[in-house]
Structure formats: structure tokens, C-alpha cells
Design a protein around this motif. Structure first.
Motif, PDB file in Angstrom:
ATOM      1  N   ASP A   1     107.358  24.465  -8.199  1.00 40.66           N
ATOM      2  CA  ASP A   1     107.740  25.654  -7.432  1.00 40.66           C
ATOM      3  C   ASP A   1     109.186  26.041  -7.703  1.00 40.66           C
ATOM      4  O   ASP A   1     109.493  27.193  -8.011  1.00 40.66           O
ATOM      5  CB  ASP A   1     107.485  25.438  -5.943  1.00 40.66           C
ATOM      6  N   VAL A   2     110.094  25.067  -7.595  1.00 37.82           N
ATOM      7  CA  VAL A   2     111.517  25.339  -7.812  1.00 37.82           C
ATOM      8  C   VAL A   2     111.753  25.796  -9.255  1.00 37.82           C
ATOM      9  O   VAL A   2     112.551  26.699  -9.516  1.00 37.82           O
ATOM     10  CB  VAL A   2     112.356  24.096  -7.480  1.00 37.82           C
ATOM     11  N   THR A   3     111.051  25.169 -10.188  1.00 35.76           N
ATOM     12  CA  THR A   3     111.176  25.561 -11.598  1.00 35.76           C
ATOM     13  C   THR A   3     110.818  27.036 -11.778  1.00 35.76           C
ATOM     14  O   THR A   3     111.531  27.785 -12.460  1.00 35.76           O
ATOM     15  CB  THR A   3     110.251  24.696 -12.468  1.00 35.76           C
ATOM     16  N   HIS A   4     109.725  27.436 -11.163  1.00 38.06           N
ATOM     17  CA  HIS A   4     109.268  28.831 -11.257  1.00 38.06           C
ATOM     18  C   HIS A   4     110.303  29.777 -10.657  1.00 38.06           C
ATOM     19  O   HIS A   4     110.676  30.784 -11.284  1.00 38.06           O
ATOM     20  CB  HIS A   4     107.933  28.974 -10.534  1.00 38.06           C
ATOM     21  N   TYR A   5     110.771  29.474  -9.438  1.00 39.32           N
ATOM     22  CA  TYR A   5     111.741  30.345  -8.781  1.00 39.32           C
ATOM     23  C   TYR A   5     113.034  30.445  -9.590  1.00 39.32           C
ATOM     24  O   TYR A   5     113.599  31.535  -9.767  1.00 39.32           O
ATOM     25  CB  TYR A   5     112.080  29.820  -7.384  1.00 39.32           C
TER      26      TYR A   5
ATOM     27  N   SER B   1     117.330  20.857  -1.498  1.00 40.10           N
ATOM     28  CA  SER B   1     116.178  20.108  -2.008  1.00 40.10           C
ATOM     29  C   SER B   1     114.959  21.009  -2.130  1.00 40.10           C
ATOM     30  O   SER B   1     114.814  22.018  -1.424  1.00 40.10           O
ATOM     31  CB  SER B   1     115.841  18.929  -1.089  1.00 40.10           C
ATOM     32  N   GLY B   2     114.052  20.606  -3.016  1.00 40.80           N
ATOM     33  CA  GLY B   2     112.777  21.301  -3.109  1.00 40.80           C
ATOM     34  C   GLY B   2     111.948  21.108  -1.861  1.00 40.80           C
ATOM     35  O   GLY B   2     111.153  21.981  -1.490  1.00 40.80           O
ATOM     36  N   ASP B   3     112.119  19.953  -1.188  1.00 41.91           N
ATOM     37  CA  ASP B   3     111.398  19.707   0.064  1.00 41.91           C
ATOM     38  C   ASP B   3     111.699  20.799   1.084  1.00 41.91           C
ATOM     39  O   ASP B   3     110.791  21.394   1.682  1.00 41.91           O
ATOM     40  CB  ASP B   3     111.802  18.347   0.655  1.00 41.91           C
ATOM     41  N   GLU B   4     112.988  21.042   1.288  1.00 42.24           N
ATOM     42  CA  GLU B   4     113.388  22.016   2.305  1.00 42.24           C
ATOM     43  C   GLU B   4     112.889  23.411   1.959  1.00 42.24           C
ATOM     44  O   GLU B   4     112.387  24.141   2.820  1.00 42.24           O
ATOM     45  CB  GLU B   4     114.914  22.007   2.459  1.00 42.24           C
ATOM     46  N   LEU B   5     113.005  23.770   0.687  1.00 41.84           N
ATOM     47  CA  LEU B   5     112.527  25.082   0.257  1.00 41.84           C
ATOM     48  C   LEU B   5     111.025  25.208   0.493  1.00 41.84           C
ATOM     49  O   LEU B   5     110.543  26.234   0.981  1.00 41.84           O
ATOM     50  CB  LEU B   5     112.860  25.295  -1.219  1.00 41.84           C
ATOM     51  N   ALA B   6     110.266  24.157   0.174  1.00 45.09           N
ATOM     52  CA  ALA B   6     108.816  24.201   0.344  1.00 45.09           C
ATOM     53  C   ALA B   6     108.440  24.294   1.814  1.00 45.09           C
ATOM     54  O   ALA B   6     107.562  25.090   2.192  1.00 45.09           O
ATOM     55  CB  ALA B   6     108.172  22.971  -0.287  1.00 45.09           C
ATOM     56  N   PHE B   7     109.078  23.489   2.668  1.00 44.26           N
ATOM     57  CA  PHE B   7     108.739  23.516   4.089  1.00 44.26           C
ATOM     58  C   PHE B   7     109.027  24.906   4.675  1.00 44.26           C
ATOM     59  O   PHE B   7     108.193  25.461   5.416  1.00 44.26           O
ATOM     60  CB  PHE B   7     109.533  22.454   4.847  1.00 44.26           C
ATOM     61  N   ARG B   8     110.183  25.447   4.346  1.00 44.94           N
ATOM     62  CA  ARG B   8     110.548  26.770   4.845  1.00 44.94           C
ATOM     63  C   ARG B   8     109.556  27.819   4.351  1.00 44.94           C
ATOM     64  O   ARG B   8     109.189  28.743   5.103  1.00 44.94           O
ATOM     65  CB  ARG B   8     111.970  27.085   4.397  1.00 44.94           C
ATOM     66  N   THR B   9     109.124  27.696   3.113  1.00 43.75           N
ATOM     67  CA  THR B   9     108.154  28.635   2.560  1.00 43.75           C
ATOM     68  C   THR B   9     106.796  28.479   3.238  1.00 43.75           C
ATOM     69  O   THR B   9     106.135  29.482   3.569  1.00 43.75           O
ATOM     70  CB  THR B   9     108.015  28.420   1.047  1.00 43.75           C
ATOM     71  N   PHE B  10     106.363  27.241   3.444  1.00 42.24           N
ATOM     72  CA  PHE B  10     105.085  26.991   4.109  1.00 42.24           C
ATOM     73  C   PHE B  10     105.031  27.658   5.477  1.00 42.24           C
ATOM     74  O   PHE B  10     104.087  28.394   5.778  1.00 42.24           O
ATOM     75  CB  PHE B  10     104.865  25.488   4.285  1.00 42.24           C
ATOM     76  N   ILE B  11     106.024  27.371   6.312  1.00 41.01           N
ATOM     77  CA  ILE B  11     105.949  27.909   7.676  1.00 41.01           C
ATOM     78  C   ILE B  11     106.106  29.428   7.669  1.00 41.01           C
ATOM     79  O   ILE B  11     105.522  30.121   8.500  1.00 41.01           O
ATOM     80  CB  ILE B  11     106.956  27.244   8.638  1.00 41.01           C
ATOM     81  N   GLY B  12     106.862  29.958   6.697  1.00 42.76           N
ATOM     82  CA  GLY B  12     107.000  31.405   6.587  1.00 42.76           C
ATOM     83  C   GLY B  12     105.667  32.069   6.272  1.00 42.76           C
ATOM     84  O   GLY B  12     105.325  33.115   6.838  1.00 42.76           O
ATOM     85  N   LEU B  13     104.909  31.461   5.378  1.00 37.33           N
ATOM     86  CA  LEU B  13     103.591  32.004   5.037  1.00 37.33           C
ATOM     87  C   LEU B  13     102.623  31.937   6.208  1.00 37.33           C
ATOM     88  O   LEU B  13     101.665  32.717   6.280  1.00 37.33           O
ATOM     89  CB  LEU B  13     103.002  31.240   3.850  1.00 37.33           C
ATOM     90  N   LEU B  14     102.887  31.012   7.142  1.00 40.77           N
ATOM     91  CA  LEU B  14     102.010  30.842   8.301  1.00 40.77           C
ATOM     92  C   LEU B  14     102.555  31.542   9.542  1.00 40.77           C
ATOM     93  O   LEU B  14     102.120  31.268  10.661  1.00 40.77           O
ATOM     94  CB  LEU B  14     101.814  29.349   8.567  1.00 40.77           C
ATOM     95  N   GLY B  15     103.512  32.448   9.329  1.00 43.06           N
ATOM     96  CA  GLY B  15     103.990  33.292  10.423  1.00 43.06           C
ATOM     97  C   GLY B  15     105.061  32.681  11.290  1.00 43.06           C
ATOM     98  O   GLY B  15     105.312  33.167  12.402  1.00 43.06           O
TER      99      GLY B  15
END
Length: 337
Positions: free
Chosen positions: A106-110, A165-179
Motif C-alpha cells: 500500500d505504502v509503495t503504491h501511494y 509507519s505503514g501500520d498507522e496509515l493502514a489503520f487510518r485508511t481502514f476506519i476512514g473507508l468504514l465511515g
């Protein structure tokens, strides 16, 4: 980019390698490591490279240490460093502070596309060397809590990964996608080791990481508290996978952690080794040659690495960013591209 197009792109890169090798700097390698016909003598390639990994209680750091050891040989030395994770690794590679780094897909893509947290940044020099493992999204909560899906973290104190970290970016993205957003939780931007301490002190209710199970941080917590892995499944998983194509459904089997009573569904993505296009092609070739000559030491370091082979690592050239010229040359010469 479709797989066939990526392969063509990688082979085009390989076709320019002879010219790029001739243009590379580094007098210590000239005339000895690289012959006039482009043949590389890996044993004669010199260098002192630095690899960024992750926190010491995650999976990337010990695996990265084994990878560095395997990459080192002859005149080449690769040193492992702990770091805040994928976002930090990318930025330090692109600014020249580090040479290599472990990064989630994910981070690589971004980063390469200048999107997400990399909006406005130039990541066009980012290159992939190889795929080295699958990393699972792991949310840990107390066994008696009412947290049974991502949506249930609302109103709770959550460890979300270190800043950068990629962890933090992923968690923030996950919850954002779930409203949801950080306004809906009490977030702690701390490493997995710090999360373990905070969890045991009851300062946070959940821990989060994307890593190959098992991780030492979660094993540490499980030795002192009754815990469970929170599944990412059903509509939540569908929403995330539909938005982020680099995640895919997986199952963490109950043999991964002693506290698990049943398998748990979650999401995973590929972990990649990346570098800058500025890294010399002969150095990339040499570290791959060293590593795969010593691949047994990497396979033995963690159960996520038992299937790590040149074929797995090359992934058929199927990456969302270009492979480094030196990696294309090594994998092509050895029949994996």
C-alpha cells in the motif's frame, strides 16, 4: 497496470541495463565487478548499505536482520536498522538516508504515485527489489471485550501504529473507508512495542499491526492477559478490498498464537523490499546473488519465510511499481522473469 504490461516494462528496463551499468559511478567497482559485456562478478561488488525495517517488536526487524545477513558477503555489507515503518523507510530511501527498506504494497503504491500521505511528493525513483512475505492485519483486544469487528473500536482507546509507519496509515485508511475517523476513537500513534506496554497497563484497549503472524509484541501481551484477534471480514473486508486492491482476504490459523481457539479471517498484503533507482545496478545484483545463495538462513528466521524462494520473490514481475534494473537482471539471468 496489468500483469503482462508490468512484465514488458520490466524487460524494457532490463534492456537498458548494459548502458546504465556503463554509466554508473563508483570507481571501486569499475573494471573488476562489471565486465565490458555487462557480466557482473558479485563477489567483487563492494558497498556498505543500510536497510530500514520496523519496530523491534514487530516481524520486519528480525526478518530484516536475517535478510541483511544473507545479503552481506564478499565486499558487500548490509546493516539492519529499526525504524518507524514503511512510510519512514520510503522517505529515508528517497532522501538518501537509507539504501533499502521493507515496505507494504500500500505504502509503495501511494509513494510512487504521489497520493495519500505522499500527496505532492515525488516518489518516481522508488523501485522494488522483491516480494518477501505476506503481512496480515492484526487487531488485538481483550478476550472479554465487546470489540468483535473494526466498527466496534469506536469510542475506545486504540494503538494504531507509530507515526510514519505503514501500520498507522493502514489503520487510518481502514476506519476512514468504514465511515470513521480519529475523532471517533482515542488514538495512540505508538510502535507495537509501546502498544504492548500500554495495553498491559490498560491505557489502550486494542493493538494494531500489519505483520506476519506471530509477532513478539502480541505474544508478550498474551503472556499476561486474555486476548483475542478481532476479525476483518464480511462487509468490512469487502469495503476495504474493493477500495484498496493490494489487500486480499486471508485466514490466520489458530496455530499461529497459543491464545487462539479458532481461525480468524482478516486481510493481508504483500511486503516488499524497495530501494531508489539511484542504487547501483551491480550492487542490487550482488545483494540478490548473496541472499539467494544463503536463502536457508532467511527461511529459518520466521515461519512466514519458509516459502521464500527466488520464484516467490520475483512474483513474475507483477508489481505496481517498476523493478530495479539490477533486480530485473538477476531474476532474468536465473530464469525467474
Amino acid at each position: 497496470m496489468k500483469k503482462s504490461a508490468k512484465r514488458v516494462f520490466s524487460f524494457l528496463l532490463a534492456g537498458t541495463l548494459l548502458f546504465s551499468l556503463a554509466a554508473c559511478g563508483g570507481s571501486s567497482n569499475e573494471g573488476t565487478a562489471v565486465s565490458n559485456d555487462g557480466t557482473i562478478d558479485a563477489a567483487q561488488v563492494s558497498g556498505n548499505l543500510v536497510m530500514g525495517t520496523g519496530g523491534v517488536s514487530g516481524t520486519w526487524y528480525p526478518v530484516g536482520g536475517a535478510v541483511c545477513g544473507a545479503m552481506s558477503g564478499g565486499k558487500m555489507n548490509v546493516t539492519v536498522q529499526s525504524s518507524g515503518g514503511g512510510v519512514e523507510n520510503v522517505r529515508t530511501i528517497l532522501n538518501g538516508e537509507r539504501d533499502l527498506g521493507t515496505v507494504g504494497a500500500d505504502v509503495t503504491h501511494y509513494a510512487y504515485n504521489g497520493t495519500g500521505d505522499f500527496e505532492g511528493e515525488d516518489g518516481s525513483k522508488l523501485r522494488v527489489l522483491f516480494r518477501f512475505s505476506s503481512a496480515e492485519a492484526q487487531i488485538l483486544a481483550r478476550a472479554d471485550s465487546n470489540i468483535n469487528c473494526i466498527g466496534d473500536v469506536q469510542g475506545h482507546a486504540c494503538g494504531v501504529g507509530a507515526a510514519g509507519s505503514g501500520d498507522e496509515l493502514a489503520f487510518r485508511t481502514f476506519i476512514g473507508l468504514l465511515g470513521m475517523s480519529y475523532d471517533d476513537i482515542d488514538e495512540s500513534l505508538i510502535s507495537i512495542a509501546e502498544q504492548a506496554t500500554a495495553f498491559k497497563d490498560r491505557r489502550i484497549d486494542t493493538m494494531f499491526t500489519i505483520a506476519s503472524a506471530p509477532t513478539s509484541g502480541m505474544l508478550d501481551v498474551a503472556s499476561q492477559a486474555k486476548v483475542k484477534l478481532v476479525p476483518i471480514s464480511g462487509e468490512e473486508a469487502d469495503t476495504i478490498v474493493n477500495a484498496l486492491g493490494f489487500f486480499y482476504p486471508v485466514t490466520i490459523t489458530k496455530d499461529k498464537y497459543s491464545f487462539m481457539e479458532e481461525d480468524v479471517e482478516t486481510l493481508a498484503m504483500d511486503s516488499l523490499m524497495v530501494c531508489s533507482a539511484d542504487l547501483k545496478a551491480e550492487q542490487v545484483y550482488a545483494i540478490l546473488d548473496n541472499m539467494f545463495n544463503n536463502v536457508e538462513t532467511v527461511q529459518a528466521i520466521h515461519n512466514s519465510m519458509t516459502g521464500f524462494t527466488p520464484e516467490f520473490a520475483a512474483n513474475g514481475g507483477d508489481f505496481t511499481i517498476p523493478m530495479h534494473d539490477g533486480a530485473v537482471k538477476w531474476f532474468t539471468e536465473h530464469g525467474y522473469l
